[in-house]
Design a protein around this motif. Structure first.
Motif, short mmCIF file in Angstrom:
data_model
loop_
_atom_site.label_atom_id
_atom_site.label_comp_id
_atom_site.label_asym_id
_atom_site.label_seq_id
_atom_site.Cartn_x
_atom_site.Cartn_y
_atom_site.Cartn_z
N ILE A 64 0.82 -1.21 0.00
CA ILE A 64 0.00 0.00 0.00
C ILE A 64 0.86 1.26 0.00
CG2 ILE A 64 -1.70 1.33 1.33
CD1 ILE A 64 -2.97 -1.31 2.14
N LYS A 65 1.98 1.22 0.68
CA LYS A 65 2.86 2.40 0.72
C LYS A 65 3.36 2.73 -0.69
CE LYS A 65 4.45 1.72 5.47
NZ LYS A 65 5.61 1.43 6.34
N GLU A 66 3.69 1.71 -1.47
CA GLU A 66 4.12 1.95 -2.84
C GLU A 66 3.00 2.59 -3.65
OE1 GLU A 66 6.17 -0.69 -6.34
OE2 GLU A 66 4.21 -1.35 -5.63
N MET A 67 1.78 2.07 -3.48
CA MET A 67 0.65 2.61 -4.22
C MET A 67 0.44 4.09 -3.92
SD MET A 67 -2.07 -0.52 -3.77
CE MET A 67 -3.39 0.33 -4.61
N GLN A 68 0.55 4.44 -2.64
CA GLN A 68 0.30 5.83 -2.25
C GLN A 68 1.42 6.76 -2.69
OE1 GLN A 68 -2.81 5.45 -2.02
NE2 GLN A 68 -2.98 6.96 -0.36
N ALA A 69 2.58 6.22 -2.94
CA ALA A 69 3.71 7.05 -3.36
C ALA A 69 3.69 7.35 -4.86
CB ALA A 69 5.03 6.37 -2.99
N MET A 70 2.82 6.67 -5.61
CA MET A 70 2.78 6.84 -7.05
C MET A 70 1.74 7.90 -7.44
SD MET A 70 3.14 2.79 -8.08
CE MET A 70 3.66 3.01 -9.79
N GLU A 71 1.96 8.52 -8.59
CA GLU A 71 1.11 9.62 -9.04
C GLU A 71 -0.23 9.11 -9.57
OE1 GLU A 71 1.66 12.88 -8.89
OE2 GLU A 71 3.59 12.58 -7.88
N GLY A 72 -1.29 9.89 -9.30
CA GLY A 72 -2.60 9.60 -9.86
C GLY A 72 -3.08 8.19 -9.55
N PHE A 73 -3.57 7.52 -10.59
CA PHE A 73 -4.06 6.15 -10.43
C PHE A 73 -3.01 5.12 -10.87
CE2 PHE A 73 -8.07 8.57 -11.05
CZ PHE A 73 -8.63 8.31 -9.80
N GLU A 74 -1.78 5.56 -11.04
CA GLU A 74 -0.73 4.66 -11.53
C GLU A 74 -0.55 3.45 -10.61
OE1 GLU A 74 4.04 4.79 -12.69
OE2 GLU A 74 2.98 6.61 -12.08
N GLY A 75 -0.57 3.69 -9.30
CA GLY A 75 -0.37 2.61 -8.35
C GLY A 75 -1.52 1.62 -8.34
N VAL A 76 -2.73 2.14 -8.38
CA VAL A 76 -3.92 1.28 -8.38
C VAL A 76 -3.96 0.42 -9.64
CG1 VAL A 76 -6.44 1.25 -8.42
CG2 VAL A 76 -5.22 2.86 -6.94
N LEU A 77 -3.75 1.05 -10.80
CA LEU A 77 -3.80 0.32 -12.06
C LEU A 77 -2.65 -0.68 -12.17
CD1 LEU A 77 -4.75 3.28 -14.42
CD2 LEU A 77 -6.23 1.41 -13.67
N GLY A 78 -1.45 -0.27 -11.74
CA GLY A 78 -0.30 -1.17 -11.79
C GLY A 78 -0.48 -2.36 -10.89
N THR A 79 -0.98 -2.12 -9.69
CA THR A 79 -1.21 -3.21 -8.75
C THR A 79 -2.29 -4.16 -9.27
OG1 THR A 79 -0.56 -1.87 -6.85
CG2 THR A 79 -1.95 -3.78 -6.40
N GLY A 80 -3.37 -3.59 -9.80
CA GLY A 80 -4.45 -4.42 -10.33
C GLY A 80 -3.98 -5.31 -11.46
N ASP A 81 -3.20 -4.76 -12.38
CA ASP A 81 -2.72 -5.54 -13.50
C ASP A 81 -1.74 -6.62 -13.04
OD1 ASP A 81 -2.58 -5.87 -16.50
OD2 ASP A 81 -0.46 -5.53 -16.07
N ALA A 82 -0.85 -6.26 -12.11
CA ALA A 82 0.13 -7.23 -11.61
C ALA A 82 -0.56 -8.39 -10.90
CB ALA A 82 1.12 -6.55 -10.67
#
Length: 255
Positions: A64-82
């Motif tokens: 979650i810390k990585e997700m929150q450190a990323m811009e916009g929805f990049e973390g959410v989309l990246g995590t979802g795809d991974a």
């Protein structure tokens, strides 16, 4: 390295998650997990895989810390795809996969264990899906592969855990053993599979997946859409911010 692999003389591959303190995986490590499992299709030396972890917990979810450190929805989309790639790679692995679960199994861990062919667990392991508290959705597909349907609904709505002993009673955990015997039990189960004709086992895995009543890829993808909706609504961001605040308060209290 958060993920280690080894293959023994029986053709048993062991994939170990090792990312203290609780084996949460970031986006890159989750993609790496997918790459490892897809690679076994082309490795004829591998007859069966054990997916396990060292340290605290089998897996506590995404980073979650990585997700929150990323811009916009990049973390959410990246995590979802991974996660989509990793869960699919475990499910589609060319050979059977045995999950060896210790301590606790949350979030991403549920997706991994739920897509394994077999699960063995240490005594007292808790399986939990705290998505509602985290402003996300997406693991009913995988939770339903571990518990009865009405229990799955309760786990999703309440975020309350269930014990490995219950899963064994429901027939979705093969065996529950003392923690110090977990890997011995996983190797015993994997050894039975590894002793069978490898070509037949690979076809058996393919044929069993082919008659599954639920298309896990499509079902999980459908659920993910609601996670993205919740993020557009601000619910996901709110929950992740609360998590980060809680971490900071815990760290201050420990100092």
């Amino acid at each position: 390295m958060a993920i280690h692999t080894e293959i023994d003389e029986q053709g048993i591959a062991v994939v170990t998650m090792d990312n203290p303190p609780v084996n949460a995986l970031n986006i890159a490590d989750t993609y790496r997990l997918a790459e490892i499992f897809r690679g076994y299709k082309h490795d004829s030396d591998v007859r069966v895989v054990i997916l396990t972890a060292v340290g605290r917990g089998f897996n506590a979810g995404v980073d979650i810390k990585e997700m929150q450190a990323m811009e916009g929805f990049e973390g959410v989309l990246g995590t979802g795809d991974a996660c989509y790639e990793a869960f699919g790679a475990v499910y589609d692995c060319a050979v059977p996969v045995v999950a060896a679960v210790q301590d606790f199994c949350l979030g991403l861990g549920i997706g991994l264990a739920g897509n394994c062919d077999l699960v063995v667990a240490a005594e007292g392991v808790k399986f939990s899906m705290p998505e509602v508290d985290n402003g996300a959705l997406g693991a009913a597909t995988h939770t339903a592969r571990l518990v009865p349907e009405k229990v799955m609904r309760w786990m999703m709505y309440s975020c309350e855990p269930v014990a490995a002993e219950d899963l064994q009673r429901w027939g979705t955990v093969l065996s529950v053993v003392p923690g110090d015997q977990l890997m011995d039990e996983a190797r015993r189960v994997a050894g039975v599979i590894a002793s069978k004709p490898p070509g037949v086992i690979r076809k058996a895995k393919w044929s069993i997946n082919g008659i599954d009543p639920v298309d896990v890829h499509r079902s999980y993808r459908f659920e993910q859409g609601f996670t993205y909706e919740l993020n557009l609504m601000g619910e996901g961001e709110k929950a992740r911010d609360a998590f980060i605040r809680g971490e900071r308060e815990s760290n201050k209290a420990a100092q």
